[in-house]
Design a protein around this motif. Sequence first.
Motif, mmCIF file in Angstrom:
data_model
loop_
_atom_site.group_PDB
_atom_site.id
_atom_site.type_symbol
_atom_site.label_atom_id
_atom_site.label_comp_id
_atom_site.label_asym_id
_atom_site.label_seq_id
_atom_site.Cartn_x
_atom_site.Cartn_y
_atom_site.Cartn_z
ATOM 1 N N ASP A 1 -3.788 80.837 -27.328
ATOM 2 C CA ASP A 1 -3.414 82.230 -27.623
ATOM 3 C C ASP A 1 -2.114 82.598 -26.913
ATOM 4 O OD1 ASP A 1 -5.646 82.649 -29.183
ATOM 5 O OD2 ASP A 1 -6.802 83.673 -27.622
ATOM 6 N N TYR A 2 -1.844 81.927 -25.793
ATOM 7 C CA TYR A 2 -0.645 82.214 -24.997
ATOM 8 C C TYR A 2 0.146 80.926 -24.768
ATOM 9 C CZ TYR A 2 -3.024 86.624 -23.921
ATOM 10 O OH TYR A 2 -3.663 87.838 -24.004
ATOM 11 N N PHE A 3 0.351 80.183 -25.813
ATOM 12 C CA PHE A 3 0.926 78.846 -25.695
ATOM 13 C C PHE A 3 2.286 78.861 -24.982
ATOM 14 C CE2 PHE A 3 3.113 74.992 -26.861
ATOM 15 C CZ PHE A 3 2.125 74.034 -26.850
ATOM 16 N N ASP A 4 3.198 79.734 -25.424
ATOM 17 C CA ASP A 4 4.539 79.751 -24.829
ATOM 18 C C ASP A 4 4.488 80.115 -23.350
ATOM 19 O OD1 ASP A 4 5.652 79.016 -27.220
ATOM 20 O OD2 ASP A 4 6.434 81.004 -27.723
ATOM 21 N N ALA A 5 3.600 81.045 -23.000
ATOM 22 C CA ALA A 5 3.469 81.436 -21.591
ATOM 23 C C ALA A 5 3.036 80.242 -20.753
ATOM 24 C CB ALA A 5 2.466 82.575 -21.447
ATOM 25 N N PHE B 1 14.579 80.143 -20.127
ATOM 26 C CA PHE B 1 13.638 79.441 -19.254
ATOM 27 C C PHE B 1 13.130 78.149 -19.894
ATOM 28 C CE2 PHE B 1 12.536 83.814 -17.391
ATOM 29 C CZ PHE B 1 13.320 83.613 -16.270
ATOM 30 N N LEU B 2 12.846 78.198 -21.185
ATOM 31 C CA LEU B 2 12.341 77.003 -21.860
ATOM 32 C C LEU B 2 13.400 75.908 -21.905
ATOM 33 C CD1 LEU B 2 10.310 78.560 -24.828
ATOM 34 C CD2 LEU B 2 9.379 77.228 -22.916
ATOM 35 N N GLU B 3 14.657 76.298 -22.035
ATOM 36 C CA GLU B 3 15.731 75.318 -22.117
ATOM 37 C C GLU B 3 16.100 74.744 -20.748
ATOM 38 O OE1 GLU B 3 19.070 77.103 -24.042
ATOM 39 O OE2 GLU B 3 18.176 76.987 -26.056
#
Length: 204
Positions: free
Chosen positions: A104-108, A18-20
Amino acid sequence: MKDDTVKQKILECAKKEFLEKGYANASMRTIAEQAGYTTGMLYSRFADKDEIFRALVDEGATKLYDFFVEAQEEFAAYAPEKQKNEMHEYTDGKIDRMIDILYDYFDAFKLVICKSGGSSYEYYIDKMVSVEMKHTDRYIALLQSMGMPVKTVRKDLNHMLASALFNGIFEVIAHDLPKKDAIEYIKQIQIFFNAGWDRIMGVG
């Protein structure tokens, strides 16, 4: 292999995908291959791509949204005079906690803010904007009911400003700012919007 281990492996590979590529272009087949499982195993644990995405972002996104709504409702329950006198101070204090949740939930939040197009989280910011607009209108009406010569703000302007505020805040995630820099950046945004709203409403 324990089911929770399988699930964690799938989620790790899904987050990378998803990030890519973003939600819309992410592939269930690629997620399965990267995790080392069949697509059948993937679908036995997740109904679809959106369920995987939600599993990655639900906790943090829900925590932030709920905190924001509760903060708005808590402030609305204050006595009118207290609201008038403590508006900026109250808001600034709650923003600090919102920053904590973001980091605390940076990637989310990276997924929600930058990669959610086509998912059930595509309009997450819009939901927060709607809450902000509702309470801005409520606050203006309250001040007017107290006899203050506060100007009514057009709905479209209210929407534009609320959107600018939240998109500005979430830029710290989009640009991968360290938390220390994000705190300073968002403080400057708060100063700007506090002064601007006071001027627009005619109270500053």
